[in-house]
Scaffold this motif. Structure first.
Motif, PDB file in Angstrom:
ATOM      1  N   PHE A   1     -13.821  17.282 -10.866  1.00 22.86           N
ATOM      2  CA  PHE A   1     -14.225  17.874  -9.697  1.00 22.86           C
ATOM      3  C   PHE A   1     -13.154  15.551  -8.871  1.00 22.86           C
ATOM      4  N   LEU A   2     -13.816  14.975  -9.537  1.00 18.01           N
ATOM      5  CA  LEU A   2     -13.115  13.765  -9.582  1.00 18.01           C
ATOM      6  C   LEU A   2     -11.656  13.253  -9.533  1.00 18.01           C
ATOM      7  N   ILE A   3     -11.713  13.586 -11.086  1.00 16.58           N
ATOM      8  CA  ILE A   3     -10.482  13.633 -10.966  1.00 16.58           C
ATOM      9  C   ILE A   3      -9.457  13.842 -10.483  1.00 16.58           C
ATOM     10  N   ASP A   4      -9.630  15.083 -10.145  1.00 16.87           N
ATOM     11  CA  ASP A   4      -9.172  16.402  -9.424  1.00 16.87           C
ATOM     12  C   ASP A   4      -8.589  15.619  -7.636  1.00 16.87           C
ATOM     13  N   LYS A   5      -9.596  14.778  -7.822  1.00 20.16           N
ATOM     14  CA  LYS A   5      -9.601  14.785  -6.055  1.00 20.16           C
ATOM     15  C   LYS A   5      -8.585  13.677  -6.256  1.00 20.16           C
ATOM     16  N   PHE A   6      -8.801  12.435  -7.301  1.00 22.03           N
ATOM     17  CA  PHE A   6      -7.340  11.694  -6.851  1.00 22.03           C
ATOM     18  C   PHE A   6      -6.292  11.823  -7.162  1.00 22.03           C
ATOM     19  N   SER A   7      -6.661  13.220  -8.611  1.00 24.45           N
ATOM     20  CA  SER A   7      -4.944  13.698  -7.686  1.00 24.45           C
ATOM     21  C   SER A   7      -4.355  14.049  -7.094  1.00 24.45           C
ATOM     22  N   TYR A   8      -5.364  14.686  -5.851  1.00 19.82           N
ATOM     23  CA  TYR A   8      -4.964  15.482  -4.629  1.00 19.82           C
ATOM     24  C   TYR A   8      -4.451  14.661  -3.690  1.00 19.82           C
TER      25      TYR A   8
ATOM     26  N   ILE B   1     -16.508  11.542  -1.764  1.00 20.29           N
ATOM     27  CA  ILE B   1     -16.034  12.848  -2.653  1.00 20.29           C
ATOM     28  C   ILE B   1     -16.949  13.219  -3.615  1.00 20.29           C
ATOM     29  N   LEU B   2     -18.003  11.840  -3.579  1.00 19.67           N
ATOM     30  CA  LEU B   2     -20.095  12.379  -4.149  1.00 19.67           C
ATOM     31  C   LEU B   2     -20.476  13.393  -3.273  1.00 19.67           C
ATOM     32  N   SER B   3     -19.854  13.398  -2.261  1.00 14.43           N
ATOM     33  CA  SER B   3     -20.875  13.935  -0.727  1.00 14.43           C
ATOM     34  C   SER B   3     -20.372  15.330  -1.077  1.00 14.43           C
TER      35      SER B   3
ATOM     36  N   ARG C   1     -10.266   6.975 -18.311  1.00 15.97           N
ATOM     37  CA  ARG C   1      -9.340   7.578 -17.131  1.00 15.97           C
ATOM     38  C   ARG C   1      -8.808   7.264 -16.153  1.00 15.97           C
ATOM     39  N   ARG C   2      -7.429   6.909 -16.467  1.00 16.31           N
ATOM     40  CA  ARG C   2      -7.217   6.115 -14.703  1.00 16.31           C
ATOM     41  C   ARG C   2      -7.278   6.826 -13.687  1.00 16.31           C
ATOM     42  N   LEU C   3      -7.637   7.380 -12.473  1.00 12.02           N
ATOM     43  CA  LEU C   3      -7.717   7.472 -11.626  1.00 12.02           C
ATOM     44  C   LEU C   3      -6.858   6.944 -10.701  1.00 12.02           C
ATOM     45  N   SER C   4      -6.283   5.636 -10.138  1.00 12.02           N
ATOM     46  CA  SER C   4      -5.369   6.098  -9.304  1.00 12.02           C
ATOM     47  C   SER C   4      -4.508   4.744 -10.134  1.00 12.02           C
ATOM     48  N   ALA C   5      -3.231   4.475 -10.055  1.00 11.09           N
ATOM     49  CA  ALA C   5      -2.134   3.402 -10.335  1.00 11.09           C
ATOM     50  C   ALA C   5      -3.027   2.418  -9.109  1.00 11.09           C
ATOM     51  N   SER C   6      -3.078   1.435  -9.562  1.00 12.76           N
ATOM     52  CA  SER C   6      -2.724   0.347  -8.225  1.00 12.76           C
ATOM     53  C   SER C   6      -2.347  -0.963  -7.983  1.00 12.76           C
TER      54      SER C   6
END
Length: 307
Positions: free
Chosen positions: A296-303, A110-112, A156-161
């Motif tokens: 950008f990070l939150i959008d990527k994890f949401s996708y 994601i950072l790349s 903020r939650r990025l992903s459930a785990s």
């Protein structure tokens, strides 16, 4: 000295974790640094730093002042770029801390991608999950399982785990599959170390009853990636976040066990404590590059969660 110079000095002290190192960075003697810091604290009639011979830490007032300094200095930098170039450039450092497993598997790509969009951003990716204080660590963003206790931060939650117990098919074929948590006492277990504490008491849920088992690990590490590698090579049963090993599960390199006992895994907290979160200072204190990366990070994890 003017207030702007004092802000630059104070930020340097916090980032360098000391007056002497900050003084070398900005070209001032330790005596001058001490006098200026004292004058700054006297101006506002508050203590900004707790100081010892080897360590400094921010007071509550100091943390508030530090956040404001960062915001003001970055806004000035962005305004200068706007005046000079006619556009609002996205440039500067971006410091991120993340656990090693999730950092390599998720944050790195994601950072790349983000840096391809904004090539003047200079990323610093620290692969550890031991950050307890964002301001003192100089991190812009901390990615971690669970939340930080500091109420001044945003989480903020990025992903459930969830936590799972896992082992290689080879290990289970050789040693058998545990059917109850008590069976783990006779198995080879792989346990984490955190601040030199052996995390060998594992908690379970059996219907409405909670149960704790103290295992006798065969191996310890303070690095979650090492635990995963040991599990892959058949060294034993590991407790991992499912995010860290999802690809291994999908490709049958690892198998989960005792799944029926793993609900609400943490005995002292809710199940949400296993979720992957991004923790940061309020967006109103963030320069543009950090705000853009957070989105950008939150959008990527949401996708990814919709795939």
């Amino acid at each position: 000295m003017d207030k702007f110079s004092d802000m630059e000095m104070f930020v340097s002290i916090v980032k360098h974790q000391g007056l002497a190192a900050a003084g070398r960075d900005i070209g001032l003697s330790p005596a001058t640094m001490t006098a200026r810091l004292q004058a700054l604290e006297e101006r506002y009639a508050v203590k900004l730093l707790n100081r010892s011979t080897r360590h400094i830490s921010l007071t509550d007032s100091g943390a508030l002042y530090y956040k404001a300094c960062i915001e003001i200095l970055d806004n000035v930098s962005e305004t200068e770029a706007l005046i000079q170039n006619g556009v609002k450039e996205v440039k500067g450092s971006l410091k991120i801390a993340a656990p090693k497993d999730v950092g390599k598997q998720y944050i790195l790509p994601i950072l790349s991608d983000f840096c391809k969009l904004y090539p003047d951003v200079v990323p610093y990716l620290y692969l550890n999950d031991n950050i307890a204080n964002i301001a003192e660590s100089s991190m812009d963003i901390v990615i971690r399982y669970g939340e930080l206790a500091d109420s001044n931060l945003i989480s903020r939650r990025l992903s459930a785990s969830r936590r799972v117990l896992c082992a290689s098919p080879e290990y289970l074929k050789k040693h058998g599959v545990p059917l109850t948590p008590q069976d783990l006492v006779s198995h080879h277990c792989l346990a984490m170390l955190r601040s030199n504490e052996e995390l060998k008491t594992w908690h379970f849920q059996d219907k409405d009853k909670r149960n704790s088992i103290t295992v006798v690990p065969k191996r310890f590490s303070d690095d979650g990636e090492v635990i995963r590698c040991w599990a892959l090579e058949g060294a034993g049963i590991a407790l991992k976040s499912v995010l860290d090993i999802q690809d291994d599960i999908d490709n049958l390199r690892l198998v989960t066990v005792l799944n029926g006992y793993m609900q609400n895994f943490n005995a002292s907290t809710s199940v949400s404590s296993a979720n992957l979160n991004v923790v940061y200072i309020s967006k109103q204190y963030q320069p543009k590059r950090i705000r853009l990366f957070l989105d950008f990070l939150i959008d990527k994890f949401s996708y990814q969660s919709k795939q």
